[in-house]
Design an enzyme around this catalytic site. Structure first.
Site, short mmCIF file in Angstrom:
data_model
loop_
_atom_site.label_atom_id
_atom_site.label_comp_id
_atom_site.label_asym_id
_atom_site.label_seq_id
_atom_site.Cartn_x
_atom_site.Cartn_y
_atom_site.Cartn_z
N LEU A 46 -13.01 -1.20 0.36
CA LEU A 46 -13.39 -2.28 0.91
C LEU A 46 -14.45 -2.38 1.82
CD1 LEU A 46 -10.73 -3.16 -0.72
CD2 LEU A 46 -10.52 -4.95 1.45
N HIS A 71 -7.37 -0.89 4.88
CA HIS A 71 -5.79 -0.11 4.97
C HIS A 71 -4.89 -0.94 4.10
CE1 HIS A 71 -7.67 1.73 8.98
NE2 HIS A 71 -7.03 2.66 8.18
N ASP A 131 -13.09 7.69 2.12
CA ASP A 131 -13.11 9.36 2.59
C ASP A 131 -12.94 10.25 1.19
OD1 ASP A 131 -12.79 9.31 5.62
OD2 ASP A 131 -11.53 7.55 4.63
N HIS A 188 -7.40 -2.30 9.22
CA HIS A 188 -8.13 -3.31 8.90
C HIS A 188 -7.90 -3.60 7.30
CE1 HIS A 188 -10.40 -0.07 6.91
NE2 HIS A 188 -10.49 0.48 7.89
#
Ligand code: AMP
Length: 282
Positions: free
Chosen positions: A178, A37, A152, A34
């Site tokens: 994001l 990334h 993360d 998405h």
């Protein structure tokens, strides 16, 4: 864009680039790509001559077999998305035996306690799996820099710790989260939500912002109590944890110290889909 499924072929390609002094960036992913990334890939392209995106759903980091089985796998769409990015991008999308040399198992790591907090407490063995696969990817690609999302955050801190402790010759770059227009952090797992669930999951970011607005004014215990109540009073969410932790140690905050940085962290289930998010508080 070149696609490799064998590490030996990827290494051969990279060795030519490295001989001519090119800098290599690595973006490890589990696919179902998405915009989050893609933002990592774009940052890597700014700072390097060539970028390797790995797409590999790493079995050793899943403590829950159903989560592993249901994890979205969309290689064709991922490649199409990466083709829209301008720059020297290669993809490494291997099978497990290519990464693990037929021994699909985790090594054990000591991340100075970072691995026992939050995700580590609720997902036994998760960070050993993450450390194992990331170390293998570093050994294969030997990048100058590797890019990880603050989405993360615990993983980012753990990878930085591994690189520091094992004196690995690369830099780790953390990239901002994001979000969808409604504030929901982008995630591959969002693909498993219905439109309604996706829209209502904006609530997670609302609670995090509420926590931020109270940080520095209200007691930590009261901020946490209110946040827990907010999730528990909302039928769509099953709360796993919500906490405020020190960014460096990831330990739950007891007393706020003005020289330290803190973040609010949350993990919730929406209809069996596990979502995590976090927000810097100061
Ligand atoms: P994953 O494919 O979920 O393992 O994620 C691969 C990398 O992308 C990790 O470093 C994630 O932290 C990062 N990432 C995932 N979602 C986002 C997001 N919404 N914003 C920024 N980075 C992200």
């Amino acid at each position: 864009m070149k696609l490799y499924d064998k590490k030996e072929n990827l290494k051969e390609f990279l060795s030519t680039l490295k001989k001519s002094g090119k800098k290599i960036g690595l973006v490890p992913t589990m696919g179902a790509l998405h915009e989050g990334h893609i933002s990592l890939v774009q940052q890597a392209l700014i700072e390097n001559d060539a970028v390797v995106v790995s797409i590999f759903v790493n079995p050793t980091q899943f403590n829950n077999p159903e989560d592993l089985e249901k994890y979205p796998r969309t290689l064709e769409a991922d490649l199409e998305m990466l083709k829209t990015v301008t720059g020297n991008v290669s993809v490494y999308a291997p099978q497990a035996n290519d990464v693990y040399d037929d021994n699909v198992a985790s090594a054990t790591f000591d991340f100075d306690g970072l691995e026992h907090q939050m995700e580590g407490a609720f997902r036994p063995g998760h960070f050993d799996g993450v450390g194992t696969v990331v170390k293998k990817l570093f050994e294969i690609v030997m990048p100058n820099k590797a890019y990880f999302g603050e989405k993360d955050f615990q993983q980012l801190q753990i990878i930085k710790k591994m690189v520091e402790k094992e004196a690995m010759p690369l830099a780790i770059v953390g990239c901002p989260i994001l979000r969808e227009a409604n504030g929901l952090a982008m995630s591959s797992r969002n693909k498993r939500l219905s439109d309604d669930e996706r829209s209502k999951s904006a609530f997670i970011f609302e609670v995090l912002n509420e926590m931020k607005s109270k940080f520095g004014k209200d007691a930590i215990s009261s901020i946490l109590l209110e946040a827990k109540k907010a999730f528990n009073n909302n039928d769509m969410f099953e709360l796993e944890y919500v906490t405020i932790a020190n960014e460096a140690t990831l330990e739950d905050v007891e007393e706020v110290n003005s020289s330290s940085k803190y973040r609010a962290f949350v993990a919730v289930y929406v209809n069996n889909v596990r979502l995590i998010d976090n927000l810097a508080l100061n």
